[in-house]
Design an enzyme around this catalytic site. Sequence first.
Site, short mmCIF file in Angstrom:
data_model
loop_
_atom_site.label_atom_id
_atom_site.label_comp_id
_atom_site.label_asym_id
_atom_site.label_seq_id
_atom_site.Cartn_x
_atom_site.Cartn_y
_atom_site.Cartn_z
N ARG A 180 0.77 -0.28 11.35
CA ARG A 180 -0.70 -0.46 11.37
C ARG A 180 -1.42 0.60 12.23
O ARG A 180 -2.51 0.36 12.73
CB ARG A 180 -1.10 -1.87 11.85
CG ARG A 180 -0.50 -2.99 11.03
CD ARG A 180 -1.07 -3.08 9.62
NE ARG A 180 -0.33 -4.06 8.86
CZ ARG A 180 0.66 -3.76 7.98
NH1 ARG A 180 0.99 -2.49 7.74
NH2 ARG A 180 1.27 -4.70 7.32
N SER A 230 -5.28 -11.36 8.76
CA SER A 230 -4.64 -11.56 10.07
C SER A 230 -5.50 -10.96 11.16
O SER A 230 -5.91 -9.80 11.06
CB SER A 230 -3.28 -10.87 10.10
OG SER A 230 -2.46 -11.43 9.12
N GLU A 305 -5.74 -6.61 15.05
CA GLU A 305 -5.85 -5.73 13.90
C GLU A 305 -7.34 -5.53 13.59
O GLU A 305 -7.80 -4.44 13.28
CB GLU A 305 -5.14 -6.41 12.72
CG GLU A 305 -5.18 -5.63 11.45
CD GLU A 305 -4.29 -6.26 10.37
OE1 GLU A 305 -3.24 -6.83 10.68
OE2 GLU A 305 -4.71 -6.17 9.20
#
Length: 327
Positions: A180, A230, A305
Amino acid sequence: MELHLPLDLQQQLNAKFKGEVEYLVPLNELSYWKIGGLAQCVITPLSLDSLQEALAITSEFNEIPRIVIGDCSNLLFDDEGFNGVLIKIGDGLSKISVSENSIYCEAGAWVPEVAYRSYRNSLSGIEHICGIPGRIGGLVYMNGGSQRRGILENVDNVVVMSLKGEIRTIFSNEIIHSYRESPFQGEPVIIAAVTLKLETKSRAIVRNDMRKILSSRRKKFPRKLPNCGSVFLSNPAMYDVIGPPGFAIEKAGLKGVRKGNAQLSPLHANFIVNLGGASSSDVLYLIALARNTVKELTGFSMDCEVRYIRPDGEMMQAHTYTDSLDV
Ligand SMILES: Cc1cc2nc3c(=O)[nH]c(=O)nc-3n(C[C@H](O)[C@H](O)[C@H](O)COP(=O)(O)OP(=O)(O)OC[C@H]3O[C@@H](n4cnc5c(N)ncnc54)[C@H](O)[C@@H]3O)c2cc1C
């Protein structure tokens, strides 16, 4: 909030820019979370040329913050709104073309459409992106994906534009990425187009793998209430000892906990759902509560995130902001 963009900027956008220009745009209508006040201005380029035009006009106004967005499926806007210009990359920049083992996508190509085109052309490698919303530019920026994979594993090259509109192509050997994380997160550039490199496989196998992924997502994730996917990233060290963030939050007894009209989802605790009219501060409070409680109980820190955009134009991983709050 009143419109207070310089008159000069408004005149230039209205006269010279060929895409769409909107003022005082409700961010709770634009964002997946359905949260946020008004943005001073949202401009939507209709082509690469019109994106360049938008950048040329706005770069003359240094004091006005500019942020590029896709579908806002990973963004938390503030209830106070955004005092600048959002550059929205969407349908006007969404061409996709397939040749042999590669797919060229403009940054506004819709992620589900990219997944579908890979299946239709019997191309394998990005099955894990099916079911993910948003635009391919946003996915590349986030190095998003599922099954512990990231889209950058399959990127051959990325065409980027500087904030002044200069174009350059970056090839995969120059793109250092990890889970990520992408180099684009630290650079003020706009992803304009992406070429994916894939492998030929039987279409039936690609379809079958995609179906399995979609079916597992449908079972696991809340789908009826607005959310941003998420909230926390999986921390590999924590994963080995405790498990993924959703499990850690559940073990901490926080699954289903509410603040105002935001809730740590009773279906999957790493999702925060908007029960209707949630505020940005409700969501930020739950982020701080989950991060601080899990840290106290396990010693592991969960980073976000999701990106939070402050009214003054500062964009950051949401925990960076909540760490400064007294929760
Ligand atoms: C229900 C749901 C499920 C999700 N599941 C997943 C999942 O399984 N895996 C996963 O990785 N993500 C997931 N996400 C998060 C999100 O969908 C992806 O990160 C997504 O592809 C982001 O695309 P976007 O167009 O919405 O980007 P935005 O949310 O609009 O932007 C995200 C970031 O990218 C930047 N950005 C956007 N476009 C560009 C561009 N062209 N150039 C430069 N920077 C840009 C923005 O400034 C921002 O920092 C999920 C979200 C939801 C709502």
